[in-house]
Enzyme design. Structure first.
Site, PDB file in Angstrom:
ATOM      1  N   LYS A 175      88.538  17.218  94.370  1.00 59.01           N
ATOM      2  CA  LYS A 175      88.527  17.815  95.710  1.00 59.01           C
ATOM      3  C   LYS A 175      89.467  16.973  96.568  1.00 59.01           C
ATOM      4  O   LYS A 175      89.112  15.880  97.017  1.00 59.01           O
ATOM      5  CB  LYS A 175      87.099  17.775  96.275  1.00 59.01           C
ATOM      6  CG  LYS A 175      86.767  18.886  97.260  1.00 59.01           C
ATOM      7  CD  LYS A 175      87.533  18.839  98.545  1.00 59.01           C
ATOM      8  CE  LYS A 175      87.008  17.808  99.516  1.00 59.01           C
ATOM      9  NZ  LYS A 175      87.893  17.691 100.722  1.00 59.01           N
ATOM     10  N   GLU A 251      85.726   3.489  96.987  1.00 53.38           N
ATOM     11  CA  GLU A 251      86.837   2.716  97.553  1.00 53.38           C
ATOM     12  C   GLU A 251      86.924   3.101  99.018  1.00 53.38           C
ATOM     13  O   GLU A 251      87.337   4.218  99.340  1.00 53.38           O
ATOM     14  CB  GLU A 251      88.157   3.050  96.827  1.00 53.38           C
ATOM     15  CG  GLU A 251      88.162   2.740  95.340  1.00 53.38           C
ATOM     16  CD  GLU A 251      88.206   1.244  95.048  1.00 53.38           C
ATOM     17  OE1 GLU A 251      88.382   0.448  95.983  1.00 53.38           O
ATOM     18  OE2 GLU A 251      88.029   0.880  93.874  1.00 53.38           O
ATOM     19  N   CYS A 285      94.438   1.694 103.821  1.00 58.14           N
ATOM     20  CA  CYS A 285      93.170   0.952 103.796  1.00 58.14           C
ATOM     21  C   CYS A 285      93.421  -0.552 103.762  1.00 58.14           C
ATOM     22  O   CYS A 285      92.642  -1.342 104.266  1.00 58.14           O
ATOM     23  CB  CYS A 285      92.351   1.371 102.582  1.00 58.14           C
ATOM     24  SG  CYS A 285      93.275   1.262 101.039  1.00 58.14           S
ATOM     25  N   GLU A 379      88.298  -0.205 112.043  1.00 58.92           N
ATOM     26  CA  GLU A 379      89.502   0.220 111.330  1.00 58.92           C
ATOM     27  C   GLU A 379      90.239   1.243 112.195  1.00 58.92           C
ATOM     28  O   GLU A 379      89.774   2.376 112.359  1.00 58.92           O
ATOM     29  CB  GLU A 379      89.109   0.850 109.987  1.00 58.92           C
ATOM     30  CG  GLU A 379      90.299   1.202 109.137  1.00 58.92           C
ATOM     31  CD  GLU A 379      89.911   1.884 107.826  1.00 58.92           C
ATOM     32  OE1 GLU A 379      89.033   2.757 107.837  1.00 58.92           O
ATOM     33  OE2 GLU A 379      90.503   1.531 106.788  1.00 58.92           O
TER      34      GLU A 379
HETATM   35  P1  NAD Z   1      87.084  10.714 104.769  1.00 58.75           P
HETATM   36  O1  NAD Z   1      85.920   9.923 104.301  1.00 58.75           O
HETATM   37  O2  NAD Z   1      87.006  11.406 106.067  1.00 58.75           O
HETATM   38  O3  NAD Z   1      87.425  11.847 103.693  1.00 58.75           O
HETATM   39  C1  NAD Z   1      87.730  11.537 102.364  1.00 58.75           C
HETATM   40  C2  NAD Z   1      87.384  12.715 101.489  1.00 58.75           C
HETATM   41  O4  NAD Z   1      85.973  12.913 101.497  1.00 58.75           O
HETATM   42  C3  NAD Z   1      88.000  14.041 101.931  1.00 58.75           C
HETATM   43  O5  NAD Z   1      88.405  14.749 100.786  1.00 58.75           O
HETATM   44  C4  NAD Z   1      86.836  14.722 102.623  1.00 58.75           C
HETATM   45  O6  NAD Z   1      86.923  16.141 102.622  1.00 58.75           O
HETATM   46  C5  NAD Z   1      85.671  14.258 101.776  1.00 58.75           C
HETATM   47  N1  NAD Z   1      84.368  14.280 102.432  1.00 58.75           N
HETATM   48  C6  NAD Z   1      84.072  14.033 103.736  1.00 58.75           C
HETATM   49  N2  NAD Z   1      82.735  14.129 103.937  1.00 58.75           N
HETATM   50  C7  NAD Z   1      82.173  14.441 102.739  1.00 58.75           C
HETATM   51  C8  NAD Z   1      80.845  14.687 102.302  1.00 58.75           C
HETATM   52  N3  NAD Z   1      79.801  14.630 103.142  1.00 58.75           N
HETATM   53  N4  NAD Z   1      80.640  14.976 101.004  1.00 58.75           N
HETATM   54  C9  NAD Z   1      81.666  15.030 100.135  1.00 58.75           C
HETATM   55  N5  NAD Z   1      82.955  14.834 100.489  1.00 58.75           N
HETATM   56  C10 NAD Z   1      83.208  14.535 101.784  1.00 58.75           C
HETATM   57  O7  NAD Z   1      88.328   9.724 104.700  1.00 58.75           O
HETATM   58  P2  NAD Z   1      89.841  10.025 105.152  1.00 58.75           P
HETATM   59  O8  NAD Z   1      89.888  10.054 106.642  1.00 58.75           O
HETATM   60  O9  NAD Z   1      90.366  11.173 104.379  1.00 58.75           O
HETATM   61  O10 NAD Z   1      90.592   8.726 104.604  1.00 58.75           O
HETATM   62  C11 NAD Z   1      90.780   7.578 105.336  1.00 58.75           C
HETATM   63  C12 NAD Z   1      89.799   6.509 104.910  1.00 58.75           C
HETATM   64  O11 NAD Z   1      89.962   6.233 103.520  1.00 58.75           O
HETATM   65  C13 NAD Z   1      90.023   5.175 105.604  1.00 58.75           C
HETATM   66  O12 NAD Z   1      88.787   4.619 105.957  1.00 58.75           O
HETATM   67  C14 NAD Z   1      90.688   4.324 104.526  1.00 58.75           C
HETATM   68  O13 NAD Z   1      90.534   2.954 104.688  1.00 58.75           O
HETATM   69  C15 NAD Z   1      90.015   4.830 103.302  1.00 58.75           C
HETATM   70  N6  NAD Z   1      90.810   4.516 102.113  1.00 58.75           N
HETATM   71  C16 NAD Z   1      90.356   3.561 101.247  1.00 58.75           C
HETATM   72  C17 NAD Z   1      91.129   3.214 100.130  1.00 58.75           C
HETATM   73  C18 NAD Z   1      90.669   2.169  99.156  1.00 58.75           C
HETATM   74  O14 NAD Z   1      91.233   2.100  98.083  1.00 58.75           O
HETATM   75  N7  NAD Z   1      89.672   1.369  99.476  1.00 58.75           N
HETATM   76  C19 NAD Z   1      92.350   3.849  99.913  1.00 58.75           C
HETATM   77  C20 NAD Z   1      92.767   4.820 100.823  1.00 58.75           C
HETATM   78  C21 NAD Z   1      91.987   5.150 101.925  1.00 58.75           C
END
Ligand code: NAD
Length: 476
Positions: A175, A251, A285, A379
């Site tokens: 997804k 992650e 991140c 963040e």
């Molecule tokens: P997000 O958590 O808003 O969304 C990530 C994914 O989760 C999307 O596909 C979203 O549709 C899905 N999602 C959201 N709520 C959900 C739920 N209740 N159930 C299932 N799926 C759900 O994150 P974002 O805004 O897309 O990404 C940015 C974040 O990701 C930042 O916090 C960043 O630090 C983190 N990030 C971490 C790493 C790492 O390796 N640690 C790498 C890249 C990004």
């Protein structure tokens, strides 16, 4: 407008009710693609297809060499389609094309090559036993892996999850983030062209809560959840996984500290520190968003750092000359703008940068921000860095560890003993010394605290995507 469908059971399909959503190009601020909007029905079809492909199809039964050959073929196709894939991520989220096509696409291809080879070359323990028996280990695929990805490195992070899952013989339902759907559909099309059997890699587009994301994590037919995204979402997904006892890898977010000691090579420190916070407009991140500079070189460092920040080329992310694009979406721009607009009321001052046109935020350097302020603790996920002076090693270690995150840290010093000493004292999944974002796929990658649970990479991915089995045999 281009159309991107789900890919389920070897075919690109629309949603059963025909629902769609649009992806907006953050540079033009106009929709550029129409995308199938999935929900529980599409997840049901995708999980069923992945299950069939696992239970009855050739993929988990294929030799590792043959699977590896197909994954290398997919890597070749990714590189052949570098322009298309790079442009897809750039149009979806505004990343400069030199970063999407020039960095993320080759790394995506390399993910498939590395994990295919790693699975093929892995050895397993054999344990001679005193009792006239011996035991050996088998790494068996687990079944259907659910992968949920964020929007900041769409193709690169999706393949980071998909590649080890597939290399170990699992099938996948991905997804992608709703802001960045295009490259996932293109990838799944290429996987079919490479010869991956139907149902091995499925993609369902949609939102998170009350949509495809939630339906996928709560589906009883999945065997693993690998998630990258915000820490708050990680908590929700962790609870969903606990509901059906499915192992989960998380992650999550970060608030990377970056210490520049007075004995550092300042040219090197400035150059990497710029990359650490302004690559991908700070939507990383691992961003070095809390910069600490030892007092004797503070003024000189700030002068050089702000000059380099101000020299960055902002503009159309599709141009090779652009170094910093707009923020990925209107919602995200508004969030980052909120931090920029409140610098003074939180006690800091903007040394350079600030808001730009459209959804641009210029490389923004803040000084004087208290350690307890929101800008130092939350963040921001934009091109915004706080810079704070420090005097001693103990002080900077305490400052850097004063966070609920623990993903990564950077330090710049020419003193070898200090480099080792400080690296050991920092609470972080990765410490980069005199560099940033250099990755070996064999190394563990992940974070402590609110930055996640588990590690990815090499043997760590193998542990997650396989069920190790002990076979004990009587010899006589
Ligand atoms: P997000 O958590 O808003 O969304 C990530 C994914 O989760 C999307 O596909 C979203 O549709 C899905 N999602 C959201 N709520 C959900 C739920 N209740 N159930 C299932 N799926 C759900 O994150 P974002 O805004 O897309 O990404 C940015 C974040 O990701 C930042 O916090 C960043 O630090 C983190 N990030 C971490 C790493 C790492 O390796 N640690 C790498 C890249 C990004």
């Amino acid at each position: 407008m281009e159309f991107f469908g789900h890919v389920i059971d070897g075919a690109e399909v629309k949603s059963s009710g025909g629902e769609t959503f649009t992806s907006v190009d953050p540079y033009t601020r106009e929709p550029w693609a129409e995308v199938a909007l999935g929900g529980a029905a599409e997840v049901e079809r995708a999980v069923a297809a992945a299950r069939r492909a696992f239970d009855e199809g050739p993929w988990p039964r294929m030799g590792r060499a043959e699977r590896g050959r197909l994954l290398h073929r997919l890597a070749d196709l990714i590189l052949e389609h570098a322009d298309e894939l790079g442009l897809a991520d750039t149009r979806d989220m505004g990343k400069p094309i030199t970063q999407s096509r020039g960095n993320d696409v080759p790394r995506a291809a390399d993910n498939f090559r590395f994990f295919a080879d790693h699975a093929r070359l892995t050895t397993a323990e054999t344990l001679p036993m005193d009792s006239g028996h011996h035991a050996y280990t088998r790494y068996e695929p687990v079944g259907v892996a659910a992968a949920i990805a964020p929007w900041n490195f769409p193709l690169m992070l999706e393949t980071w999850k998909i590649a080890p899952a597939l290399a170990w013989g699992n099938t996948v339902v991905l997804k992608p983030a709703e802001d960045t759907p295009a490259s996932a559909t293109i990838l799944a099309r290429l996987a079919l062209e490479a010869g991956l059997p139907p149902g091995v890699l499925n993609v369902v587009h949609g939102y998170g809560p009350d949509s495809a994301g939630q339906a996928l994590t709560e589906h009883p037919g999945i065997d693993r959840i690998t998630f990258t995204g915000e820490s708050a979402t990680g908590r929700v997904i962790s609870a969903a996984a606990a509901g059906h006892l499915v192992p989960v890898s998380l992650e999550l977010g970060g608030k990377g500290g970056n210490a520049v000691f007075a004995d550092a090579d300042l040219d090197n420190a400035v150059s990497w520190s710029i990359k650490a916070i302004f690559t991908n407009a700070g939507q990383v991140c691992l961003a070095g968003s809390r910069l600490y500079v030892q007092r004797p070189v503070f003024d000189e460092f700030i002068a050089r750092f702000t000059a380099a920040a101000e020299a960055m080329c902002l503009g159309d992310p599709k141009l090779d000359s652009t170094q910093l694009g707009p923020l990925a979406s209107k919602t995200h721009y508004r969030k980052v703008r909120g931090y920029v607009e409140t610098v003074a009321e939180e006690g800091g001052s903007v040394r350079s940068g600030g808001l730009g046109d459209g959804w641009f935020v210029r490389p923004t350097v803040i000084t004087g921000m208290p350690a307890t302020g929101r800008h130092q603790r939350e963040e921001i996920f934009g091109p915004v860095v706080t810079v704070t002076p420090f005097d001693t090693e103990d002080e900077v270690v305490a400052l850097m560890n004063d966070t609920r995150y623990g993903l990564n840290a950077m330090l710049f010093t020419e003193n070898l003993s200090r480099a080792h000493r400080v690296s050991a004292r920092l609470r972080a999944g990765t410490v980069w010394v005199n560099c940033f974002f250099v990755r070996d796929l064999r190394a563990p990658f992940g974070g402590a605290g609110d930055s996640g649970v588990g590690r990815e990479g090499g043997t760590f991915s193998r542990e997650f995507f396989t069920e190790p089995k002990a076979v004990v045999m009587q010899i006589d």
